[in-house]
Motif scaffolding. Sequence first.
Motif, short mmCIF file in Angstrom:
data_model
loop_
_atom_site.label_atom_id
_atom_site.label_comp_id
_atom_site.label_asym_id
_atom_site.label_seq_id
_atom_site.Cartn_x
_atom_site.Cartn_y
_atom_site.Cartn_z
N GLY A 110 0.88 -1.27 -0.02
CA GLY A 110 0.05 0.05 -0.03
C GLY A 110 0.98 1.09 0.19
N VAL A 111 0.35 2.25 -0.35
CA VAL A 111 0.86 3.67 -0.58
C VAL A 111 0.37 4.87 0.52
CG1 VAL A 111 1.74 5.44 -1.96
CG2 VAL A 111 1.75 3.12 -2.71
N GLY A 112 1.08 5.45 1.07
CA GLY A 112 0.73 6.57 2.13
C GLY A 112 1.40 7.79 1.77
N TRP A 113 0.90 8.95 2.05
CA TRP A 113 1.33 10.19 1.86
C TRP A 113 1.26 11.06 3.04
CZ3 TRP A 113 -2.53 7.73 -0.23
CH2 TRP A 113 -3.69 8.17 0.25
N CYS A 114 2.24 12.15 3.16
CA CYS A 114 2.14 12.84 4.43
C CYS A 114 1.01 14.28 4.14
CB CYS A 114 3.32 13.46 4.81
SG CYS A 114 3.98 14.35 3.76
N ALA A 115 0.66 14.79 5.11
CA ALA A 115 -0.42 15.99 4.84
C ALA A 115 0.08 16.92 4.01
CB ALA A 115 -0.87 16.58 6.31
N CYS A 160 5.19 6.86 0.96
CA CYS A 160 5.66 5.80 1.45
C CYS A 160 4.98 4.41 0.80
CB CYS A 160 5.70 5.52 3.18
SG CYS A 160 5.84 4.09 3.75
N LYS A 161 5.84 3.69 0.65
CA LYS A 161 5.28 2.33 0.01
C LYS A 161 5.50 1.29 1.14
CE LYS A 161 5.50 -1.66 -3.23
NZ LYS A 161 6.49 -2.57 -4.14
N LEU A 162 4.42 0.56 1.52
CA LEU A 162 4.56 -0.25 2.66
C LEU A 162 4.26 -1.69 2.25
CD1 LEU A 162 5.25 -0.66 5.90
CD2 LEU A 162 2.90 -0.15 5.99
N THR A 163 5.08 -2.71 2.32
CA THR A 163 4.75 -3.85 2.36
C THR A 163 4.66 -4.82 3.46
OG1 THR A 163 5.87 -3.91 0.41
CG2 THR A 163 5.12 -6.30 1.11
N LEU A 164 3.46 -5.49 3.85
CA LEU A 164 3.28 -6.28 5.20
C LEU A 164 2.80 -7.87 4.93
CD1 LEU A 164 1.14 -3.79 7.52
CD2 LEU A 164 3.73 -4.17 7.46
N ASN A 165 3.53 -8.67 5.65
CA ASN A 165 3.44 -10.15 5.61
C ASN A 165 2.80 -10.42 6.82
OD1 ASN A 165 2.92 -12.57 4.74
ND2 ASN A 165 5.06 -12.88 4.25
N ILE A 166 1.37 -10.75 7.02
CA ILE A 166 0.61 -11.13 8.15
C ILE A 166 0.44 -12.54 8.19
CG2 ILE A 166 -1.32 -10.50 9.49
CD1 ILE A 166 0.29 -7.80 8.57
N LYS A 167 0.65 -13.05 9.40
CA LYS A 167 0.60 -14.47 9.68
C LYS A 167 -0.45 -14.41 10.96
CE LYS A 167 2.85 -15.94 6.05
NZ LYS A 167 2.13 -16.73 4.82
N ASN A 168 -1.76 -15.11 10.99
CA ASN A 168 -2.51 -15.14 12.00
C ASN A 168 -2.75 -13.79 13.19
OD1 ASN A 168 -3.21 -17.84 11.73
ND2 ASN A 168 -0.82 -18.20 12.29
N GLY A 169 -2.70 -12.63 11.93
CA GLY A 169 -2.94 -11.36 12.78
C GLY A 169 -1.95 -10.71 13.27
N ILE A 170 -0.63 -11.37 12.92
CA ILE A 170 0.88 -10.78 13.58
C ILE A 170 1.58 -10.27 12.16
CG2 ILE A 170 2.89 -11.26 14.91
CD1 ILE A 170 0.60 -11.21 16.54
N ILE A 171 2.10 -9.20 12.27
CA ILE A 171 2.98 -8.77 11.31
C ILE A 171 4.29 -9.68 11.69
CG2 ILE A 171 4.33 -6.69 10.30
CD1 ILE A 171 2.18 -5.09 11.57
N GLU A 172 4.65 -10.36 10.52
CA GLU A 172 5.69 -11.28 10.41
C GLU A 172 7.00 -10.62 9.68
OE1 GLU A 172 6.57 -13.58 12.29
OE2 GLU A 172 4.51 -14.42 13.09
N ASP A 220 4.15 10.49 9.21
CA ASP A 220 2.71 10.56 8.68
C ASP A 220 2.43 9.85 7.31
OD1 ASP A 220 0.04 11.51 8.86
OD2 ASP A 220 0.33 13.43 7.79
N ALA A 221 3.33 9.69 6.47
CA ALA A 221 2.99 9.15 5.25
C ALA A 221 3.32 7.43 5.56
CB ALA A 221 4.22 9.35 4.19
N ILE A 222 3.98 6.93 6.46
CA ILE A 222 4.02 5.72 6.93
C ILE A 222 2.84 5.37 7.62
CG2 ILE A 222 5.24 3.83 8.10
CD1 ILE A 222 7.76 5.56 7.73
N ASN A 223 2.19 6.14 8.37
CA ASN A 223 1.12 5.93 9.26
C ASN A 223 -0.12 5.87 8.25
OD1 ASN A 223 1.71 6.13 11.95
ND2 ASN A 223 2.05 8.10 12.10
N THR A 224 -0.22 6.61 7.23
CA THR A 224 -1.30 6.52 5.98
C THR A 224 -1.24 5.30 5.29
OG1 THR A 224 -1.34 8.94 5.84
CG2 THR A 224 -2.27 7.82 4.23
N ALA A 225 0.10 4.79 5.04
CA ALA A 225 0.36 3.81 4.21
C ALA A 225 -0.30 2.50 5.30
CB ALA A 225 1.41 3.34 4.04
N MET A 226 -0.03 2.41 6.52
CA MET A 226 -0.39 1.67 7.61
C MET A 226 -2.26 1.27 7.49
SD MET A 226 0.43 -0.63 9.46
CE MET A 226 -0.99 -1.87 9.66
N ARG A 227 -2.67 2.52 7.36
CA ARG A 227 -3.89 2.72 7.32
C ARG A 227 -4.75 2.01 6.00
NH1 ARG A 227 -5.98 8.58 6.10
NH2 ARG A 227 -5.76 7.64 4.00
#
Length: 230
Positions: free
Chosen positions: A45-50, A56-68, A107-114
């Motif tokens: 996902g991609v996020g941007w600051c105000a 920020c481009k963020l990549t997450l790999n989730i396993k059973n609710g946990i960010i691995e 802020d951009a990383i927070n937005t990407a997380m959202r």
Amino acid sequence: MVYSHEVEHQCIVRKGPNHGPAPIPEEGKWVRAKEITDISGLTHGVGWCAPQQGACKLTLNIKNGIIEEALVETLGCSGMTHSAAMAAEILPGKTLLEALNTDLVCDAINTAMRELFLQIVYGRTQSAFSEGGLPVGAGLEDLGKGLRSQVGTMFSTKLKGPRYLEMAEGYCLRMGLDKNDEVIGYEFVHLGKFMEMVKKGEDANAALKKATGTYGRFAEAVKYIDPRQE
């Protein structure tokens, strides 16, 4: 539980059927997610600051609710690189819900997380239909050899035209122009490969030559320019 006076005096009407949540695709299965531990998947996902000075481009790999696994790539603001370093320490090991409600410094990383949270909990992950999902470490495959982000940096003016500064292949050394002064190719150095060779003790000039390549009809050009000087 505190109820208002009006609710306390209402009669009871029993609820009929309860179908539960709609199933979402997760790693080759259909899951009726009720708890955060029911969530798995890899996505980007991609996020941007105000002020929109960076992204920020963020990549997450989730396993059973946990960010691995987390891959944090930032662009456009010098402070974001340090924020990315802190976010990379913060994210792994947290639940998806914890991460959504954690200050990830930028802020951009927070937005990407959202944005990622929305994709993941709605079953819009890259691994939605991949049985077993993707292994931890899959995020590195996006970086390729040399482990560098895929970046395109171009500058252009009406008066002088475009300058290719960096492409997916690497740092642009020269642009090749035809007789009409139109771009027909470019020469680049793959910085990731170059640095790997230098770290292994190879002579820098020899490593530079090995890591240099061309794209398009570069050899047919009638004129070559340095995009950073000319």
